[in-house]
Enzyme design. Structure first.
Site, PDB file in Angstrom:
ATOM      1  N   CYS A  48      36.750   2.528  19.462  1.00  0.00           N
ATOM      2  CA  CYS A  48      37.320   2.851  20.773  1.00  0.00           C
ATOM      3  C   CYS A  48      38.383   3.936  20.663  1.00  0.00           C
ATOM      4  CB  CYS A  48      37.908   1.588  21.402  1.00  0.00           C
ATOM      5  SG  CYS A  48      38.821   1.924  22.901  1.00  0.00           S
ATOM      6  N   CYS A  53      35.871   5.283  23.393  1.00  0.00           N
ATOM      7  CA  CYS A  53      36.437   5.255  24.752  1.00  0.00           C
ATOM      8  C   CYS A  53      37.588   6.237  24.971  1.00  0.00           C
ATOM      9  CB  CYS A  53      36.965   3.866  25.088  1.00  0.00           C
ATOM     10  SG  CYS A  53      36.111   2.515  24.312  1.00  0.00           S
ATOM     11  N   LYS A  56      36.778   9.994  24.386  1.00  0.00           N
ATOM     12  CA  LYS A  56      35.751  10.299  25.409  1.00  0.00           C
ATOM     13  C   LYS A  56      36.390  10.489  26.774  1.00  0.00           C
ATOM     14  CE  LYS A  56      34.455   7.429  27.905  1.00  0.00           C
ATOM     15  NZ  LYS A  56      33.657   6.272  27.636  1.00  0.00           N
ATOM     16  N   TYR A 183      25.082   4.169  28.615  1.00  0.00           N
ATOM     17  CA  TYR A 183      26.468   4.604  28.824  1.00  0.00           C
ATOM     18  C   TYR A 183      26.732   5.974  28.188  1.00  0.00           C
ATOM     19  CZ  TYR A 183      28.240  -0.089  30.074  1.00  0.00           C
ATOM     20  OH  TYR A 183      28.519  -1.277  30.678  1.00  0.00           O
ATOM     21  N   GLU A 187      27.472   9.527  30.068  1.00  0.00           N
ATOM     22  CA  GLU A 187      28.843  10.042  30.017  1.00  0.00           C
ATOM     23  C   GLU A 187      28.878  11.425  29.356  1.00  0.00           C
ATOM     24  OE1 GLU A 187      31.306   5.851  30.068  1.00  0.00           O
ATOM     25  OE2 GLU A 187      31.069   6.830  28.146  1.00  0.00           O
ATOM     26  N   HIS A 443      44.686   3.474  54.823  1.00  0.00           N
ATOM     27  CA  HIS A 443      43.960   4.611  55.386  1.00  0.00           C
ATOM     28  C   HIS A 443      44.753   5.897  55.218  1.00  0.00           C
ATOM     29  CE1 HIS A 443      41.097   6.547  58.014  1.00  0.00           C
ATOM     30  NE2 HIS A 443      42.095   7.065  58.699  1.00  0.00           N
ATOM     31  N   GLU A 448      39.365   1.846  50.922  1.00  0.00           N
ATOM     32  CA  GLU A 448      39.345   1.062  52.163  1.00  0.00           C
ATOM     33  C   GLU A 448      37.920   0.673  52.564  1.00  0.00           C
ATOM     34  OE1 GLU A 448      40.446   3.059  55.908  1.00  0.00           O
ATOM     35  OE2 GLU A 448      40.171   4.967  54.878  1.00  0.00           O
TER      36      GLU A 448
HETATM   37  P1  NDP Z   1      23.179   1.558  25.870  1.00  0.00           P
HETATM   38  O1  NDP Z   1      22.742   0.208  25.485  1.00  0.00           O
HETATM   39  O2  NDP Z   1      24.051   1.736  27.043  1.00  0.00           O
HETATM   40  O3  NDP Z   1      21.898   2.464  26.124  1.00  0.00           O
HETATM   41  C1  NDP Z   1      20.958   2.683  25.120  1.00  0.00           C
HETATM   42  C2  NDP Z   1      19.871   3.552  25.673  1.00  0.00           C
HETATM   43  O4  NDP Z   1      19.019   3.937  24.602  1.00  0.00           O
HETATM   44  C3  NDP Z   1      19.005   2.861  26.695  1.00  0.00           C
HETATM   45  O5  NDP Z   1      18.571   3.814  27.634  1.00  0.00           O
HETATM   46  C4  NDP Z   1      17.843   2.358  25.854  1.00  0.00           C
HETATM   47  O6  NDP Z   1      16.650   2.256  26.573  1.00  0.00           O
HETATM   48  C5  NDP Z   1      17.701   3.450  24.833  1.00  0.00           C
HETATM   49  N1  NDP Z   1      17.177   2.965  23.562  1.00  0.00           N
HETATM   50  C6  NDP Z   1      17.548   1.858  22.912  1.00  0.00           C
HETATM   51  N2  NDP Z   1      16.856   1.745  21.759  1.00  0.00           N
HETATM   52  C7  NDP Z   1      16.044   2.809  21.690  1.00  0.00           C
HETATM   53  C8  NDP Z   1      15.075   3.247  20.770  1.00  0.00           C
HETATM   54  N3  NDP Z   1      14.789   2.545  19.676  1.00  0.00           N
HETATM   55  N4  NDP Z   1      14.431   4.401  21.034  1.00  0.00           N
HETATM   56  C9  NDP Z   1      14.701   5.102  22.134  1.00  0.00           C
HETATM   57  N5  NDP Z   1      15.599   4.731  23.063  1.00  0.00           N
HETATM   58  C10 NDP Z   1      16.255   3.599  22.834  1.00  0.00           C
HETATM   59  O7  NDP Z   1      23.793   2.182  24.529  1.00  0.00           O
HETATM   60  P2  NDP Z   1      24.771   3.396  24.252  1.00  0.00           P
HETATM   61  O8  NDP Z   1      24.369   3.893  22.918  1.00  0.00           O
HETATM   62  O9  NDP Z   1      24.825   4.346  25.389  1.00  0.00           O
HETATM   63  O10 NDP Z   1      26.170   2.661  24.137  1.00  0.00           O
HETATM   64  C11 NDP Z   1      26.326   1.558  23.256  1.00  0.00           C
HETATM   65  C12 NDP Z   1      27.216   0.519  23.840  1.00  0.00           C
HETATM   66  O11 NDP Z   1      28.550   0.950  23.783  1.00  0.00           O
HETATM   67  C13 NDP Z   1      26.964   0.212  25.311  1.00  0.00           C
HETATM   68  O12 NDP Z   1      25.980  -0.754  25.486  1.00  0.00           O
HETATM   69  C14 NDP Z   1      28.314  -0.246  25.802  1.00  0.00           C
HETATM   70  O13 NDP Z   1      28.413  -1.614  25.598  1.00  0.00           O
HETATM   71  C15 NDP Z   1      29.276   0.500  24.897  1.00  0.00           C
HETATM   72  N6  NDP Z   1      29.853   1.649  25.621  1.00  0.00           N
HETATM   73  C16 NDP Z   1      30.625   1.409  26.720  1.00  0.00           C
HETATM   74  C17 NDP Z   1      31.166   2.457  27.424  1.00  0.00           C
HETATM   75  C18 NDP Z   1      32.001   2.165  28.628  1.00  0.00           C
HETATM   76  O14 NDP Z   1      32.444   1.020  28.777  1.00  0.00           O
HETATM   77  N7  NDP Z   1      32.222   3.128  29.521  1.00  0.00           N
HETATM   78  C19 NDP Z   1      30.975   3.844  27.023  1.00  0.00           C
HETATM   79  C20 NDP Z   1      30.130   3.986  25.864  1.00  0.00           C
HETATM   80  C21 NDP Z   1      29.597   2.922  25.203  1.00  0.00           C
HETATM   81  P3  NDP Z   1      16.239   0.878  27.311  1.00  0.00           P
HETATM   82  O15 NDP Z   1      17.041   0.833  28.568  1.00  0.00           O
HETATM   83  O16 NDP Z   1      14.788   1.034  27.525  1.00  0.00           O
HETATM   84  O17 NDP Z   1      16.592  -0.227  26.352  1.00  0.00           O
END
Ligand code: NDP
Length: 454
Positions: A48, A53, A56, A183, A187, A443, A448
């Site tokens: 983080c 986080c 970022k 995510y 982002e 307002h 709101e």
């Molecule tokens: P996410 O779980 O958000 O998204 C992963 C994405 O990658 C999904 O679209 C998924 O598709 C795809 N995917 C997963 N496995 C494969 C694969 N083997 N081949 C191709 N595509 C794949 O993960 P992130 O990496 O974006 O972030 C990791 C975690 O970190 C998040 O889950 C979150 O908990 C945390 N995070 C939180 C943030 C915040 O609070 N603002 C910011 C950044 C990260 P599908 O949907 O089909 O599974």
């Protein structure tokens, strides 16, 4: 301290991993009177603070100026010779990360937590061996080693980067392909797009951010496309090749090849459990390699606990911090055991514009409760109207039709995460739509809309 300190061990607690969860657990355990040590092979602060986080969010702020500098014209401002210096922002962000790394280290030192800046591995029931060869023992062991980016196993994957490296780029790529639709993908797509890159997101399914409400996701997709981000769905990586010109040629299923300057993987994160000696210690792992824990974060071994992303419960910093606190209070405090409530956790995606949500989506609520009522406001924020920016916000409230209790709120629009934090208190407290109706609006604000929903 509930757990009696034993002279048979070097430490009462040895924590592996100095990220959000590990640092909180260690300093609270020490404050309860435990003798604590922590090992960290990278930098104190964890994902983080060091490569997630926090830096970022600084980039999100930096990126947003691109729109503000555009929008300000309609408010009478003339900004001449605007330009963007990535290296300046990057270095500024990295120096703030250094500052935070120092603060986290100081916090541990101030609580007399001994820090080992090296890798640690379990080599016995209560025994830990450090990379230097030093062997120590501890009555309790906490695994807080977090997670790392998952990289699809395809030819040329080593030519790509992950969010870890994105903070250190020499220059903003002219064209970037981001794999994943979650995510990190959304982002960073916003960040790179605002900095002038041409961004293409490729995702294996046709769903972005699938844990969020469908209408919010659709709105983000529509606005992202309007801003110039390209999307390719049902596209799985086949491979990356370097061309003679030094570009990267990416091939994928169901779509033509694409040539870009940078490829970033944002395809989820995998728990860091390899090489920790967990198997030897008898700690049970799940299918994804995550440490399996009970509601008190205890593993299958009585004196070994785990918190944060390594347990793959909810991969969010504030959750890891709560788990670390609850663990320390349970094991070393004088009160009753504390379990973290993983229900109704608010979350946000810092996309452009951001999304924020708490509780159930409309789909989840319909499946779970059957009879629900949905209220929504689809509006153009005043600032966007004046700026001539054609971006609409969308707020949704989902209630249990039986009693009016709010079971979920979702929003997309400027400052949605800031607004959501307060709204989440109300949802967590079990308030009803009538409670919101009874609250006078402030307002004119975007927030709101929440008390004026019809
Ligand atoms: P996410 O779980 O958000 O998204 C992963 C994405 O990658 C999904 O679209 C998924 O598709 C795809 N995917 C997963 N496995 C494969 C694969 N083997 N081949 C191709 N595509 C794949 O993960 P992130 O990496 O974006 O972030 C990791 C975690 O970190 C998040 O889950 C979150 O908990 C945390 N995070 C939180 C943030 C915040 O609070 N603002 C910011 C950044 C990260 P599908 O949907 O089909 O599974």
């Amino acid at each position: 301290m509930a757990a009696s300190k034993s002279d048979d061990y070097d430490y009462d607690l040895f924590t592996i991993g100095a990220g959000s969860g590990g640092v909180r657990a260690s300093r609270v355990a020490a404050a309860h009177g435990a003798k604590v040590a922590i090992a960290e092979e990278h930098r104190v602060g964890g994902t983080c603070v060091i490569r997630g986080c926090v830096p970022k969010k600084m980039l999100v702020y930096g990126a947003h100026f691109a729109e503000d500098l555009e929008d300000c014209r309609q408010f009478g401002w003339t900004v001449e010779n605007k330009s963007f210096d990535w290296v300046k922002l990057r270095d500024h962000v990295l120096s703030d990360v250094d500052r935070l790394n120092g603060l986290y280290t100081e916090t541990l030192e101030n609580h007399d937590v001994e820090i080992f800046h090296e890798r640690a591995e379990l080599t016995g029931k209560h025994e830990i061996t450090l990379a230097s060869g030093k062997v120590v023992t501890a009555k309790y062991i906490l695994i807080a080693t977090g997670a790392r980016p998952h990289i699809p196993d395809c030819p040329g994957h080593e030519l790509g980067i992950t969010s870890n490296e994105a903070f250190h780029l020499d220059a903003i790529p002219k064209r970037i392909l981001i794999a994943g639709g979650g995510y990190i993908a959304n982002e960073f797509a916003g960040i790179f797009n605002e900095f002038g890159s041409h961004v293409t997101i490729i995702n294996r399914s046709d769903q972005l951010l699938r844990h969020y409400d469908e209408s919010l996701r659709d709105r983000l997709l529509q606005i992202s496309m309007m801003k110039g981000i390209d999307f390719r769905f049902h596209a799985e990586f086949r491979g990356i090749e370097k061309t003679e010109e030094g570009c990267l040629k990416v091939s994928m299923t169901k779509h033509d090849d694409i040539e870009v300057d940078c490829v970033m993987f944002a395809t989820g994160r995998v728990p860091n459990t390899e090489g920790l000696g967990l198997d030897k210690a008898g700690v049970k792992l799940g299918d994804k390699g995550e440490v399996v824990v009970d509601r008190f974060s205890k593993t299958s071994v009585d004196h070994i606990y785990a918190v944060g992303d390594v347990t793959d419960r909810v991969q969010l910093t504030p959750v890891a911090i709560r788990e670390g606190q609850a663990f320390a209070d349970t094991v070393f405090g004088d009160g009753d055991p504390v379990a973290v409530d993983h229900n109704c956790i608010p979350s946000a995606v810092f996309s452009h514009p951001p999304i924020a949500a708490v509780g159930m989506t409309e789909g989840e609520a319909r499946n779970k409760l059957g009879n629900i009522k949905v209220y929504q406001s689809d509006f153009r924020p005043m600032k966007n109207v004046v700026a001539g920016r054609n971006e609409r916000g969308l707020y949704k409230m989902i209630t249990d039709a039986a009693n009016g209790r709010i079971v979920g709120i979702g929003m997309i629009g400027p400052e949605a995460p800031e607004i959501m934090q307060a709204a989440a208190v109300a949802v967590k407290a079990g308030l009803t739509k009538a409670d919101f109706d009874a609250t006078t609006a402030i307002h004119p604000t975007m927030a709101e809309e929440l008390v004026l929903l019809r």
